[in-house]
Design an enzyme around this catalytic site. Structure first.
Site, PDB file in Angstrom:
ATOM      1  N   ASP A 171       0.986  -1.079  -0.059  1.00 51.64           N
ATOM      2  CA  ASP A 171      -0.393   0.311   0.063  1.00 51.64           C
ATOM      3  C   ASP A 171       0.902   1.090  -0.236  1.00 51.64           C
ATOM      4  OD1 ASP A 171      -2.457  -1.500   0.070  1.00 51.64           O
ATOM      5  OD2 ASP A 171      -2.284  -1.720   2.341  1.00 51.64           O
TER       6      ASP A 171
ATOM      7  N   TYR B  47       6.858  -9.844   7.106  1.00 56.71           N
ATOM      8  CA  TYR B  47       6.671  -8.168   7.434  1.00 56.71           C
ATOM      9  C   TYR B  47       7.432  -7.874   8.645  1.00 56.71           C
ATOM     10  CZ  TYR B  47       3.228  -7.422   3.883  1.00 56.71           C
ATOM     11  OH  TYR B  47       2.532  -7.495   2.213  1.00 56.71           O
TER      12      TYR B  47
END
Length: 267
Positions: A51, A109
């Protein structure tokens, strides 16, 4: 011929990976270069669609080409044309049946938080600042509660479009750093804003506003209104892409639960 490209990028100045009608994206940068080289549009297919503002230490995409160019030359040509905030780390040939999205069996992540008496302007866009005192041990206990296979409906954006919100987390931990902490999470896949919602919740635990034993009930309730906060994108990094079951097995053992993306909707 199918080409696999490994890249890294700093996400500050991008609206995300996926191409938009307007604005700067990672996909746009590469497709512009490939169009110039091929004299026609070439679509790239990423392993993950990060994103706006999210960074990547490791990201992959593939594309098909009729050009007979050495892999080192592909790397050189793309890096020469790319802006400074993207870098091509490696290029290699893959089987025509390989697909970056569907052969991805896991991702890791890392979310970076720094603490102190005041913000550091030189960390702006790359780490998130929290000035309150946090209980890292309690946060780590809460993080461990997310390991396993769960329905993460209550921990993702309400804009998430996929039908199944069941994901498996193999790793979820708080790692203390010199100036704060990192949240490291590895899973079969992640829903829209899921990591940032998890981070915001864990920070609330660290402040004493939530408890580790709240997690099972929140997962069971599947209600995002009970977990309303979302951490900013600044500190979020896509750290690793697992393109084969063997990679996951090597890190998490032979009993690790593998999700094959051809049968699992994924973000």
């Amino acid at each position: 011929m199918r080409i696999l490209v490994e890249i890294a990028y700093q996400g500050n100045q991008f609206l995300g990976f996926q191409i938009q009608q307007q604005g700067r994206t990672v996909q746009q940068q590469f497709e512009k270069i490939l169009k110039r080289m091929h004299k026609h549009h070439v679509r790239i297919h990423p392993s993950s669609r990060t994103d706006r503002g999210v960074h990547a230490y490791q990201q992959f995409f593939h594309f098909d080409t009729e050009l007979n160019i050495d892999n080192k030359q592909w790397q050189y040509a793309m890096n020469r044309a790319l802006p400074d905030d993207i870098y091509v780390k490696n290029v290699r040939n893959v089987d025509e049946y390989f697909h970056c999205r569907y052969d991805c069996v896991g991702k890791r992540y890392r979310y970076k938080v720094y603490q102190g008496n005041h913000r550091n302007p030189f960390k702006s866009g790359t780490e998130t600042f929290v000035n309150e005192t946090l209980d890292y041990d309690k946060m780590n206990k809460a993080a461990q509660e997310f390991i396993g296979t769960h329905d993460f409906t209550g921990f993702c954006s309400q804009k998430t479009e996929v039908e199944s919100k069941v994901r498996t987390l193999y790793q979820s931990e708080i790692v203390a750093t010199k100036e704060g902490f990192d949240y490291v999470v590895t899973g079969s896949g992640f829903l829209y804003n899921m990591v940032r919602v998890l981070v915001a919740f864990l920070i609330e635990v660290g402040k004493g506003k939530r408890e580790p034993n709240d997690v099972p009930k929140l997962l069971e309730d599947k209600n995002r209104n009970n977990v309303p906060l979302t951490a900013p994108p600044d500190g979020l990094y896509l750290e690793k892409i697992y393109l084969s079951p063997e990679e996951l097995i090597q890190e998490y053992g032979k009993d690790v639960k593998i999700h094959y993306k051809k049968s699992l909707e994924k973000h």
